[in-house]
Design a protein around this motif. Structure first.
Motif, PDB file in Angstrom:
ATOM      1  N   ALA A  73       0.814  -1.219   0.000  1.00 22.85           N
ATOM      2  CA  ALA A  73       0.000   0.000   0.000  1.00 22.85           C
ATOM      3  C   ALA A  73       0.848   1.270   0.000  1.00 22.85           C
ATOM      4  O   ALA A  73       0.388   2.324  -0.457  1.00 22.85           O
ATOM      5  CB  ALA A  73      -0.937  -0.004   1.205  1.00 22.85           C
ATOM      6  N   ILE A  74       2.077   1.197   0.477  1.00 22.86           N
ATOM      7  CA  ILE A  74       2.920   2.395   0.551  1.00 22.86           C
ATOM      8  C   ILE A  74       4.050   2.364  -0.470  1.00 22.86           C
ATOM      9  O   ILE A  74       4.947   3.206  -0.439  1.00 22.86           O
ATOM     10  CB  ILE A  74       3.511   2.576   1.968  1.00 22.86           C
ATOM     11  N   ASP A  75       4.010   1.403  -1.401  1.00 24.07           N
ATOM     12  CA  ASP A  75       5.070   1.248  -2.401  1.00 24.07           C
ATOM     13  C   ASP A  75       4.580   1.745  -3.757  1.00 24.07           C
ATOM     14  O   ASP A  75       3.732   1.100  -4.384  1.00 24.07           O
ATOM     15  CB  ASP A  75       5.484  -0.219  -2.499  1.00 24.07           C
ATOM     16  N   PRO A  76       5.102   2.858  -4.270  1.00 21.63           N
ATOM     17  CA  PRO A  76       4.661   3.343  -5.582  1.00 21.63           C
ATOM     18  C   PRO A  76       5.040   2.411  -6.728  1.00 21.63           C
ATOM     19  O   PRO A  76       4.472   2.501  -7.812  1.00 21.63           O
ATOM     20  CB  PRO A  76       5.358   4.701  -5.708  1.00 21.63           C
ATOM     21  N   GLY A  77       5.993   1.511  -6.479  1.00 26.65           N
ATOM     22  CA  GLY A  77       6.398   0.562  -7.514  1.00 26.65           C
ATOM     23  C   GLY A  77       5.814  -0.823  -7.322  1.00 26.65           C
ATOM     24  O   GLY A  77       6.336  -1.802  -7.870  1.00 26.65           O
ATOM     25  N   ALA A  78       4.710  -0.930  -6.590  1.00 26.22           N
ATOM     26  CA  ALA A  78       4.159  -2.229  -6.220  1.00 26.22           C
ATOM     27  C   ALA A  78       3.852  -3.116  -7.425  1.00 26.22           C
ATOM     28  O   ALA A  78       4.003  -4.342  -7.363  1.00 26.22           O
ATOM     29  CB  ALA A  78       2.903  -2.042  -5.377  1.00 26.22           C
ATOM     30  N   GLU A  79       3.424  -2.526  -8.534  1.00 22.80           N
ATOM     31  CA  GLU A  79       3.033  -3.340  -9.691  1.00 22.80           C
ATOM     32  C   GLU A  79       4.233  -3.915 -10.430  1.00 22.80           C
ATOM     33  O   GLU A  79       4.062  -4.736 -11.340  1.00 22.80           O
ATOM     34  CB  GLU A  79       2.150  -2.527 -10.635  1.00 22.80           C
ATOM     35  N   GLN A  80       5.438  -3.506 -10.052  1.00 20.57           N
ATOM     36  CA  GLN A  80       6.649  -4.100 -10.630  1.00 20.57           C
ATOM     37  C   GLN A  80       7.305  -5.095  -9.674  1.00 20.57           C
ATOM     38  O   GLN A  80       8.360  -5.634  -9.980  1.00 20.57           O
ATOM     39  CB  GLN A  80       7.650  -2.997 -10.984  1.00 20.57           C
ATOM     40  N   ARG A  81       6.667  -5.324  -8.536  1.00 19.94           N
ATOM     41  CA  ARG A  81       7.246  -6.204  -7.521  1.00 19.94           C
ATOM     42  C   ARG A  81       6.613  -7.592  -7.571  1.00 19.94           C
ATOM     43  O   ARG A  81       5.444  -7.759  -7.945  1.00 19.94           O
ATOM     44  CB  ARG A  81       7.016  -5.649  -6.117  1.00 19.94           C
ATOM     45  N   GLN A  82       7.400  -8.540  -7.123  1.00 18.82           N
ATOM     46  CA  GLN A  82       6.891  -9.875  -6.824  1.00 18.82           C
ATOM     47  C   GLN A  82       7.413 -10.238  -5.440  1.00 18.82           C
ATOM     48  O   GLN A  82       8.629 -10.277  -5.217  1.00 18.82           O
ATOM     49  CB  GLN A  82       7.355 -10.892  -7.871  1.00 18.82           C
ATOM     50  N   VAL A  83       6.488 -10.456  -4.520  1.00 17.95           N
ATOM     51  CA  VAL A  83       6.864 -10.655  -3.121  1.00 17.95           C
ATOM     52  C   VAL A  83       6.039 -11.787  -2.533  1.00 17.95           C
ATOM     53  O   VAL A  83       4.847 -11.915  -2.826  1.00 17.95           O
ATOM     54  CB  VAL A  83       6.621  -9.379  -2.281  1.00 17.95           C
ATOM     55  N   ALA A  84       6.670 -12.613  -1.712  1.00 16.11           N
ATOM     56  CA  ALA A  84       5.965 -13.665  -0.984  1.00 16.11           C
ATOM     57  C   ALA A  84       6.418 -13.647   0.467  1.00 16.11           C
ATOM     58  O   ALA A  84       7.585 -13.380   0.766  1.00 16.11           O
ATOM     59  CB  ALA A  84       6.243 -15.028  -1.602  1.00 16.11           C
ATOM     60  N   MET A  85       5.477 -13.896   1.373  1.00 16.55           N
ATOM     61  CA  MET A  85       5.766 -13.930   2.801  1.00 16.55           C
ATOM     62  C   MET A  85       5.138 -15.168   3.413  1.00 16.55           C
ATOM     63  O   MET A  85       4.062 -15.599   2.996  1.00 16.55           O
ATOM     64  CB  MET A  85       5.237 -12.671   3.499  1.00 16.55           C
ATOM     65  N   LEU A  86       5.816 -15.702   4.425  1.00 19.62           N
ATOM     66  CA  LEU A  86       5.349 -16.906   5.101  1.00 19.62           C
ATOM     67  C   LEU A  86       5.619 -16.756   6.589  1.00 19.62           C
ATOM     68  O   LEU A  86       6.746 -16.476   6.995  1.00 19.62           O
ATOM     69  CB  LEU A  86       6.084 -18.130   4.550  1.00 19.62           C
ATOM     70  N   ALA A  87       4.570 -16.948   7.386  1.00 20.53           N
ATOM     71  CA  ALA A  87       4.699 -16.868   8.838  1.00 20.53           C
ATOM     72  C   ALA A  87       5.015 -18.238   9.421  1.00 20.53           C
ATOM     73  O   ALA A  87       4.881 -19.265   8.750  1.00 20.53           O
ATOM     74  CB  ALA A  87       3.407 -16.327   9.444  1.00 20.53           C
ATOM     75  N   THR A  88       5.399 -18.264  10.693  1.00 12.12           N
ATOM     76  CA  THR A  88       5.719 -19.537  11.345  1.00 12.12           C
ATOM     77  C   THR A  88       4.497 -20.438  11.459  1.00 12.12           C
ATOM     78  O   THR A  88       4.633 -21.645  11.657  1.00 12.12           O
ATOM     79  CB  THR A  88       6.300 -19.296  12.741  1.00 12.12           C
ATOM     80  N   THR A  89       3.303 -19.871  11.339  1.00 16.04           N
ATOM     81  CA  THR A  89       2.082 -20.676  11.365  1.00 16.04           C
ATOM     82  C   THR A  89       1.897 -21.493  10.095  1.00 16.04           C
ATOM     83  O   THR A  89       1.072 -22.403  10.046  1.00 16.04           O
ATOM     84  CB  THR A  89       0.857 -19.762  11.522  1.00 16.04           C
ATOM     85  N   GLY A  90       2.628 -21.139   9.032  1.00 20.59           N
ATOM     86  CA  GLY A  90       2.463 -21.784   7.733  1.00 20.59           C
ATOM     87  C   GLY A  90       1.594 -20.993   6.788  1.00 20.59           C
ATOM     88  O   GLY A  90       1.422 -21.389   5.627  1.00 20.59           O
ATOM     89  N   GLU A  91       1.055 -19.872   7.263  1.00 22.39           N
ATOM     90  CA  GLU A  91       0.226 -19.026   6.403  1.00 22.39           C
ATOM     91  C   GLU A  91       1.114 -18.300   5.397  1.00 22.39           C
ATOM     92  O   GLU A  91       2.099 -17.657   5.766  1.00 22.39           O
ATOM     93  CB  GLU A  91      -0.530 -18.000   7.241  1.00 22.39           C
ATOM     94  N   ALA A  92       0.759 -18.402   4.116  1.00 23.99           N
ATOM     95  CA  ALA A  92       1.548 -17.785   3.053  1.00 23.99           C
ATOM     96  C   ALA A  92       0.718 -16.742   2.324  1.00 23.99           C
ATOM     97  O   ALA A  92      -0.500 -16.851   2.202  1.00 23.99           O
ATOM     98  CB  ALA A  92       2.029 -18.840   2.064  1.00 23.99           C
ATOM     99  N   ALA A  93       1.410 -15.703   1.840  1.00 22.34           N
ATOM    100  CA  ALA A  93       0.774 -14.664   1.033  1.00 22.34           C
ATOM    101  C   ALA A  93       1.760 -14.251  -0.044  1.00 22.34           C
ATOM    102  O   ALA A  93       2.975 -14.226   0.189  1.00 22.34           O
ATOM    103  CB  ALA A  93       0.394 -13.461   1.893  1.00 22.34           C
ATOM    104  N   ALA A  94       1.233 -13.934  -1.226  1.00 23.92           N
ATOM    105  CA  ALA A  94       2.121 -13.559  -2.331  1.00 23.92           C
ATOM    106  C   ALA A  94       1.456 -12.509  -3.212  1.00 23.92           C
ATOM    107  O   ALA A  94       0.228 -12.376  -3.248  1.00 23.92           O
ATOM    108  CB  ALA A  94       2.491 -14.788  -3.156  1.00 23.92           C
ATOM    109  N   HIS A  95       2.307 -11.782  -3.932  1.00 27.77           N
ATOM    110  CA  HIS A  95       1.847 -10.725  -4.839  1.00 27.77           C
ATOM    111  C   HIS A  95       2.715 -10.759  -6.088  1.00 27.77           C
ATOM    112  O   HIS A  95       3.945 -10.800  -6.001  1.00 27.77           O
ATOM    113  CB  HIS A  95       1.983  -9.361  -4.155  1.00 27.77           C
TER     114      HIS A  95
END
Length: 299
Positions: A73-95
């Protein structure tokens, strides 16, 4: 310009990221992790700050999805990014941003996310997820299987250059300077980075066994320690460091084999013999001149 995987091992709770790219030194850019917190992969037109900032948000209790959403939400270049995050619970999110270079895409599952951009074919993420899901072995083995599958599917349209693997503990050990990161390996520039990364993983396992051996021997469990010595030697039979120190562990009970091993190390670097002579003064080997002479073939 990269394909990567982040995953949680349900058995151990460890978290890992493995990545390959046609880009110099991908290791400091894409994978980020902290024991007891999570793991992040930031790529495409990579903004490395997603790593530390994403981990900070998850450390404060944010879910992977909320942490990723807040940073996008605060990244003006978000549409050029590819990012994935994973918590210790195993929940994953990606863009995958709409302006990432084709072919680009990601897939998330239970405890795993795979992502790729600038690929030869859009089937790379599917191949990675299938390979990870069907692979046997521990977390590094399964992460490497996903990278191999990506390459077999065509991989980065520009070719290969660098690779990395990072493993962090699901819970902190209280020793973040060492035990929280059991594997952190990088191939900066190599014609076959995945083959070289596999070699380094094998060598890291050899050193882990070697380190465990001397801890066990130091606490009096010699049998278990010697089993780890043999494991280290099997993984890295030509490594003079492991050969030499393993020989010292054997010296009291099998000086003949130890002598042959020290000769093997000295064939690579003759000064291992001089090092052996210096160890008693440092308290690292018995001050037994006759034994040292036998080990060096000088009796």
């Amino acid at each position: 310009m990269t394909y990567s995987i982040i995953a949680r091992d349900p058995a151990s709770g460890d978290l890992g990221c493995a990545v390959q790219s046609h880009f110099f030194s991908v290791g400091p850019v894409v994978p980020w992790g902290e024991a007891g917190v999570g793991i992040v992969a930031s790529q495409a037109m990579a903004q490395p700050s997603y790593g530390p900032h994403g981990l900070d948000l998850m450390r404060r209790g944010e879910s992977a999805a909320d942490a990723l959403r807040a940073l996008l939400a605060i990244d003006p270049g978000a549409e050029q990014r590819q990012v994935a995050m994973l918590a210790t619970t195993g929940e994953a999110a990606a863009h995958t941003g709409s302006r990432c270079i084709a072919e680009a895409g990601h897939h998330t599952g239970d405890g795993v996310s795979v992502q790729a951009n600038m690929m030869e074919r859009d089937t790379v993420p599917d191949a990675m997820l299938a390979a990870y899901s069907s692979a046997v072995g521990d977390l590094p083995d399964r992460l490497l299987a996903a990278l191999d599958a990506a390459e077999a599917e065509g991989g980065d349209i520009r070719g290969r250059q660098s690779a990395a693997i990072l493993i962090v503990r699901g819970r902190t050990t209280g020793q973040p300077w060492w035990n929280d990161r059991p594997m952190d390996l990088r191939v900066e520039d190599h014609p076959e980075p995945l083959a070289e990364l596999r070699r380094l993983v094998r060598l890291r396992r050899a050193y882990a066994a070697y380190e465990a051996a001397f801890q066990l021997i130091g606490t009096g469990d010699r049998d278990a320690g010697m089993a780890q010595v043999e494991a280290a030697r099997a993984l890295a039979p030509d490594n003079p460091e492991i050969i030499f120190w393993s020989a010292l562990a054997l010296a009291r009970t099998n000086s003949g084999e130890a002598r042959a091993m020290i000769a093997q190390a000295r064939a690579v670097e003759p000064r291992w013999g001089e090092l052996l002579k210096r160890l008693p003064a440092a308290g690292l080997f018995p001050d037994d001149t006759a034994l040292i002479a036998r080990l060096l073939g000088e009796e």
